[in-house]
Design a protein around this motif. Structure first.
Motif, PDB file in Angstrom:
ATOM      1  N   VAL A  25       0.832  -1.224   0.000  1.00  0.00           N
ATOM      2  CA  VAL A  25       0.000   0.000   0.000  1.00  0.00           C
ATOM      3  C   VAL A  25       0.860   1.266   0.000  1.00  0.00           C
ATOM      4  N   VAL A  26       1.850   1.310   0.907  1.00  0.00           N
ATOM      5  CA  VAL A  26       2.578   2.569   1.106  1.00  0.00           C
ATOM      6  C   VAL A  26       3.602   2.829  -0.007  1.00  0.00           C
ATOM      7  N   LEU A  37       8.058  11.974   3.820  1.00  0.00           N
ATOM      8  CA  LEU A  37       7.815  12.490   5.166  1.00  0.00           C
ATOM      9  C   LEU A  37       8.019  14.001   5.214  1.00  0.00           C
ATOM     10  N   HIS A  38       7.149  14.708   5.907  1.00  0.00           N
ATOM     11  CA  HIS A  38       7.188  16.163   6.053  1.00  0.00           C
ATOM     12  C   HIS A  38       6.898  16.911   4.754  1.00  0.00           C
ATOM     13  N   HIS A  39       6.707  16.170   3.632  1.00  0.00           N
ATOM     14  CA  HIS A  39       6.307  16.838   2.401  1.00  0.00           C
ATOM     15  C   HIS A  39       5.011  16.235   1.870  1.00  0.00           C
ATOM     16  N   ALA A  40       4.438  15.310   2.643  1.00  0.00           N
ATOM     17  CA  ALA A  40       3.186  14.696   2.213  1.00  0.00           C
ATOM     18  C   ALA A  40       2.035  15.639   2.541  1.00  0.00           C
ATOM     19  N   LEU A  88       7.110   7.091   3.921  1.00  0.00           N
ATOM     20  CA  LEU A  88       5.715   7.373   4.280  1.00  0.00           C
ATOM     21  C   LEU A  88       5.162   6.364   5.283  1.00  0.00           C
ATOM     22  N   GLY A  89       5.913   5.301   5.552  1.00  0.00           N
ATOM     23  CA  GLY A  89       5.427   4.256   6.463  1.00  0.00           C
ATOM     24  C   GLY A  89       5.129   4.791   7.857  1.00  0.00           C
ATOM     25  N   PRO A  90       6.086   5.504   8.495  1.00  0.00           N
ATOM     26  CA  PRO A  90       5.807   6.044   9.831  1.00  0.00           C
ATOM     27  C   PRO A  90       4.610   6.996   9.834  1.00  0.00           C
TER      28      PRO A  90
END
Ligand SMILES: Cc1cc2nc3c(=O)[nH]c(=O)nc-3n(C[C@H](O)[C@H](O)[C@H](O)COP(=O)(O)OP(=O)(O)OC[C@H]3O[C@@H](n4cnc5c(N)ncnc54)[C@H](O)[C@@H]3O)c2cc1C
Length: 202
Positions: A25-26, A37-40, A88-90
């Motif tokens: 999925v990710v 991360l932080h840009h999503a 993006l997992g975390p």
């Protein structure tokens, strides 16, 4: 006595399901969106959180009352390792810095009102937060150098100071600010509280 790092069956299964979720999925979402991360954007984050909940892998660190798995630190390491195989997992399991730490902190120190107002929406992945510590003149590596002050008034607190390098400040619904209520920057203050022991023994 030798220490054992073997995983119990339930944690091993959660780690395996997290690995599968990230792979199926990710990672495709990361490739498709080109975000990290932080840009999503918030919509993508909400979609990933909803997918993680549907797959039963959301919030390994989150208290059970908010729909998480409430794992001990040793068990968390195995699950976070699998989540971290995509940037993006975390984010999908709400374990990105600093939200994971802020959830942990609020779970230990928040009063009933703060729990409802800040911890509940953060722990369920509705919102993001930030941690506001670093200052231009120190107070990065050395919190003893904190120059930001917090003064109690009858209407709340007045906070004065400058902060920078605050990850995820843009879009965060609240921040936990480190500020001094007494003393001067550089002076060693007597400890006000002792560190609490984990409420999640391994
Ligand atoms: C990717 C990233 C994300 C970040 N996110 C956040 C965030 O969300 N919130 C936040 O508040 N900050 C954040 N920061 C800032 C980070 O916490 C600081 O950069 C870090 O703590 C170092 O502080 P500084 O940059 O002020 O460097 P300094 O504290 O000025 O340190 C510079 C050097 O001096 C040394 N030094 C400093 N004090 C002492 C001392 N007393 N004795 C001996 N040596 C010393 C340090 O070891 C280092 O080598 C982030 C930084 C990065 C790179």
């Amino acid at each position: 006595m030798a220490a054992s790092f073997d995983l119990d069956t339930a944690t091993a299964e959660l780690a395996a399901r997290t690995a599968e979720f990230v792979r199926n999925v990710v990672v495709p979402e990361e490739t498709r969106s080109g975000m990290s991360l932080h840009h999503a954007d918030e919509q993508l984050r909400h979609n990933l959180v909803a997918s993680a909940k549907a797959a039963g892998v959301y919030g390994p660190h989150v208290p059970k009352e908010f729909g998480g798995h409430e794992l001990s630190l040793r068990r968390l390491a195995a699950v976070f390792e699998e989540a971290g195989r995509s940037l993006l997992g975390p984010l999908a399991i709400q374990a990105q810095a600093p939200d994971e730490g802020n959830i942990n902190l609020l779970d230990k120190v928040a009063n009933a009102e703060q729990r409802q107002r800040y911890l509940a929406p953060l722990a369920t992945g509705e919102i993001r937060s930030c941690i506001v510590m670093t200052e231009p003149d120190g107070a990065g590596s050395d919190p003893n150098a904190l120059a930001t002050t917090a003064r109690r008034t009858d209407r709340g607190w007045v906070i004065n100071g400058r902060k920078w390098f605050i990850s995820g400040a843009h879009g965060a619904s609240f921040g936990i600010v480190l500020a001094r209520t007494s003393g001067k920057p550089g002076a060693v203050a007597a400890p006000r509280c002792s560190s609490s022991t984990s409420t999640r023994p391994d």
